[in-house]
Design an enzyme around this catalytic site. Structure first.
Site, PDB file in Angstrom:
ATOM      1  N   GLU A  53     -34.083  -3.504 -17.409  1.00 45.10           N
ATOM      2  CA  GLU A  53     -35.311  -4.251 -17.143  1.00 45.10           C
ATOM      3  C   GLU A  53     -35.269  -5.124 -15.889  1.00 45.10           C
ATOM      4  O   GLU A  53     -36.136  -5.061 -15.049  1.00 45.10           O
ATOM      5  CB  GLU A  53     -35.621  -5.102 -18.383  1.00 45.10           C
ATOM      6  CG  GLU A  53     -36.619  -6.221 -18.195  1.00 45.10           C
ATOM      7  CD  GLU A  53     -38.051  -5.753 -17.974  1.00 45.10           C
ATOM      8  OE1 GLU A  53     -38.393  -4.658 -18.432  1.00 45.10           O
ATOM      9  OE2 GLU A  53     -38.802  -6.509 -17.331  1.00 45.10           O
ATOM     10  N   HIS A 114     -34.577 -10.107 -21.370  1.00 44.39           N
ATOM     11  CA  HIS A 114     -35.751  -9.711 -20.595  1.00 44.39           C
ATOM     12  C   HIS A 114     -35.478 -10.110 -19.132  1.00 44.39           C
ATOM     13  O   HIS A 114     -34.533  -9.603 -18.540  1.00 44.39           O
ATOM     14  CB  HIS A 114     -36.969 -10.405 -21.219  1.00 44.39           C
ATOM     15  CG  HIS A 114     -38.286  -9.815 -20.890  1.00 44.39           C
ATOM     16  ND1 HIS A 114     -39.446 -10.168 -21.546  1.00 44.39           N
ATOM     17  CD2 HIS A 114     -38.667  -8.912 -19.953  1.00 44.39           C
ATOM     18  CE1 HIS A 114     -40.458  -9.490 -21.046  1.00 44.39           C
ATOM     19  NE2 HIS A 114     -40.022  -8.732 -20.069  1.00 44.39           N
ATOM     20  N   ILE A 116     -34.092 -12.127 -15.851  1.00 42.93           N
ATOM     21  CA  ILE A 116     -32.861 -12.890 -15.611  1.00 42.93           C
ATOM     22  C   ILE A 116     -32.917 -13.554 -14.236  1.00 42.93           C
ATOM     23  O   ILE A 116     -33.694 -13.152 -13.367  1.00 42.93           O
ATOM     24  CB  ILE A 116     -31.587 -12.004 -15.707  1.00 42.93           C
ATOM     25  CG1 ILE A 116     -31.620 -10.864 -14.667  1.00 42.93           C
ATOM     26  CG2 ILE A 116     -31.424 -11.444 -17.105  1.00 42.93           C
ATOM     27  CD1 ILE A 116     -30.327 -10.053 -14.613  1.00 42.93           C
ATOM     28  N   HIS A 133     -35.502 -12.718 -26.410  1.00 45.36           N
ATOM     29  CA  HIS A 133     -36.517 -12.663 -27.472  1.00 45.36           C
ATOM     30  C   HIS A 133     -35.854 -12.378 -28.820  1.00 45.36           C
ATOM     31  O   HIS A 133     -36.044 -11.298 -29.386  1.00 45.36           O
ATOM     32  CB  HIS A 133     -37.565 -11.579 -27.179  1.00 45.36           C
ATOM     33  CG  HIS A 133     -38.291 -11.756 -25.896  1.00 45.36           C
ATOM     34  ND1 HIS A 133     -39.113 -12.837 -25.636  1.00 45.36           N
ATOM     35  CD2 HIS A 133     -38.326 -10.992 -24.778  1.00 45.36           C
ATOM     36  CE1 HIS A 133     -39.624 -12.727 -24.421  1.00 45.36           C
ATOM     37  NE2 HIS A 133     -39.152 -11.621 -23.874  1.00 45.36           N
ATOM     38  N   ASN A 167     -41.631 -14.016 -19.756  1.00 48.42           N
ATOM     39  CA  ASN A 167     -41.297 -12.727 -19.160  1.00 48.42           C
ATOM     40  C   ASN A 167     -40.109 -12.858 -18.208  1.00 48.42           C
ATOM     41  O   ASN A 167     -39.128 -12.143 -18.324  1.00 48.42           O
ATOM     42  CB  ASN A 167     -42.531 -12.176 -18.438  1.00 48.42           C
ATOM     43  CG  ASN A 167     -42.383 -10.722 -18.067  1.00 48.42           C
ATOM     44  OD1 ASN A 167     -41.544 -10.383 -17.240  1.00 48.42           O
ATOM     45  ND2 ASN A 167     -43.166  -9.851 -18.693  1.00 48.42           N
ATOM     46  N   ASN A 223     -45.949 -12.182 -14.638  1.00 51.80           N
ATOM     47  CA  ASN A 223     -44.788 -11.360 -14.973  1.00 51.80           C
ATOM     48  C   ASN A 223     -43.567 -11.777 -14.141  1.00 51.80           C
ATOM     49  O   ASN A 223     -42.991 -12.823 -14.385  1.00 51.80           O
ATOM     50  CB  ASN A 223     -45.174  -9.894 -14.824  1.00 51.80           C
ATOM     51  CG  ASN A 223     -44.229  -8.947 -15.518  1.00 51.80           C
ATOM     52  OD1 ASN A 223     -43.033  -8.969 -15.269  1.00 51.80           O
ATOM     53  ND2 ASN A 223     -44.750  -8.117 -16.407  1.00 51.80           N
ATOM     54  N   ASP A 268     -44.430  -5.613 -11.513  1.00 51.07           N
ATOM     55  CA  ASP A 268     -43.539  -6.159 -12.547  1.00 51.07           C
ATOM     56  C   ASP A 268     -42.596  -7.185 -11.900  1.00 51.07           C
ATOM     57  O   ASP A 268     -43.071  -8.188 -11.380  1.00 51.07           O
ATOM     58  CB  ASP A 268     -42.806  -4.985 -13.227  1.00 51.07           C
ATOM     59  CG  ASP A 268     -42.257  -5.330 -14.593  1.00 51.07           C
ATOM     60  OD1 ASP A 268     -41.815  -6.460 -14.782  1.00 51.07           O
ATOM     61  OD2 ASP A 268     -42.243  -4.455 -15.489  1.00 51.07           O
ATOM     62  N   ASN A 269     -41.312  -6.928 -11.853  1.00 48.46           N
ATOM     63  CA  ASN A 269     -40.385  -7.955 -11.374  1.00 48.46           C
ATOM     64  C   ASN A 269     -40.257  -7.971  -9.852  1.00 48.46           C
ATOM     65  O   ASN A 269     -40.415  -6.934  -9.193  1.00 48.46           O
ATOM     66  CB  ASN A 269     -39.010  -7.744 -12.001  1.00 48.46           C
ATOM     67  CG  ASN A 269     -39.067  -7.880 -13.510  1.00 48.46           C
ATOM     68  OD1 ASN A 269     -39.908  -8.618 -14.024  1.00 48.46           O
ATOM     69  ND2 ASN A 269     -38.219  -7.161 -14.210  1.00 48.46           N
TER      70      ASN A 269
END
Ligand SMILES: [Ca+2]
Ligand SMILES: [Ca+2]
Length: 354
Positions: A53, A114, A116, A133, A167, A223, A268-269
């Site tokens: 992720e 999730h 980091i 989580h 997130n 996010n 996203d990231n």
């Protein structure tokens, strides 16, 4: 008459839901395909079968990878086992992913990592902050990285009423970080409604031992988050709004928005290239395929590079794109000296020499 009213209200409600669903599916770019853009030398990394992720690389070239995320509403192919943090040394000729041992005294069984973020203290100690989580709640775990032993020593679990549906995080000082909340509601049905109705109720919060506060609001679904190399700016991905917000950081840790970069893909990231300051964004070109997974028609992957983000004319280029035949559901890309790691929602990460 009563029946007519009921029928009219019912019809109007159905029409509204239909319209909202259509808008939602358009928003998550259900049908967009990507043209392949693939560096010559890439291979999938062994050992990361349960997802990769988020990825954060230290200035020394050691990469941390979070793996095994179970996230409501997302398909998961991971066996029902705890998540893990992997390490890769990108200075090696053929870097391998190695699982990091976690010290006792931490509930490893419910570990569900999730986003980091790493932090290096003045005394050179390396800390890894992990959004966790456990039992679908949200906490932030602080680990000390013990390089010799290749292990993580658990130091602290942070909880707060504002730390919900977290997130990603970016650490900016000892126990000082910004975190994104991706849904306002924690209930699955309500959070689905929240998406459909496009409520924009999510936010970025600032956390420190002295103060916890919301510093930016109005995101559809905040996010990925990261900081510029000089730490003066904070970059936040709004995944369902398909943009990145560029925020200026103030001395009191508050943020003000400088601009919004619309990218037309689900962002996203985020990471920053340590050599150039460019933003690297892991994106989902077709979100519907991600939510409704079909192995015959899998979700694709897309990585964008944004250069000169603070200038009047930032440029956006595609670093990697694939329709899902090689890489599905890219979440993050991180670079170190001509090498790139691309993480994914539920599969292995990709290692490329640029
Ligand atoms: Ca991150
Ligand atoms: Ca994310």
């Amino acid at each position: 008459m009563g029946k007519l009213v009921v029928l009219t209200v019912l019809g109007a409600t159905l029409a509204l839901i239909g319209e909202r669903l259509l808008a939602f599916s358009g928003k998550i770019t259900s049908s967009r395909e990507v043209e392949s853009v693939e560096p010559q030398t890439c291979h999938l990394i062994e050992g990361l079968e349960n997802g990769s992720e988020d990825i954060d690389i230290l200035p020394s070239g050691l990469a941390f990878i979070s793996s095994g995320l179970k996230y409501p509403g997302m398909p998961t192919f991971a066996p029902d086992e705890p998540g893990k943090i992997f390490l890769m040394d990108l200075n090696e000729q053929n870097p391998k992913a190695q699982v990091l041992e976690i010290s006792d005294g931490f509930d490893k069984q419910s570990f569900n990592p999730h986003g980091i973020s790493t932090f290096i203290d003045k005394d050179r100690t390396v800390y890894l902050y992990v959004v966790n989580h456990p039992h679908m709640k949200s906490t932030v775990e602080i680990f000390k990285f013990e390089e010799q032993q290749r292990s993580l020593k658990h130091l602290k679990t942070l909880k707060h009423e504002l730390l919900k549906s977290v997130n990603d995080i970016v650490v900016v000082g000892p126990e000082h970080f910004y975190a994104t909340r991706d849904h306002y509601f924690t209930n699955f049905f309500l959070s689905f409604l929240e998406m459909i109705l496009d409520l924009h109720w999510t936010y970025v919060l600032f956390y420190s031992p002295r103060e916890v506060k919301i510093v930016a609001k109005g995101f559809s679904s905040a996010n990925g988050i990261t900081t510029s190399l000089d730490q003066k700016y904070i970059y936040v991905a709004d995944v369902t709004a398909r943009n990145i917000r560029i925020m200026e950081r103030h001395d009191n840790w508050n943020l003000t928005e400088l601009k919004v970069m619309q990218l037309g893909t689900l962002v996203d990231n985020l990471t920053v290239d340590p050599a150039t300051g460019d933003i690297l964004a892991g994106c989902h070109p077709n979100g519907m395929k991600l939510l409704v997974y079909n192995p015959e028609d899998p979700p694709g992957s897309e990585v964008l590079r944004i250069q000169n983000v603070l200038s009047d004319k930032p440029t956006v280029s595609t670093v990697y794109a694939n329709n899902g035949s090689v890489l599905q559901g890219s979440t993050v890309a991180s670079v170190y000296r001509g090498k790139m790691l691309i993480g994914t929602v539920f599969h292995r990460a990709l290692y490329c020499v640029l």
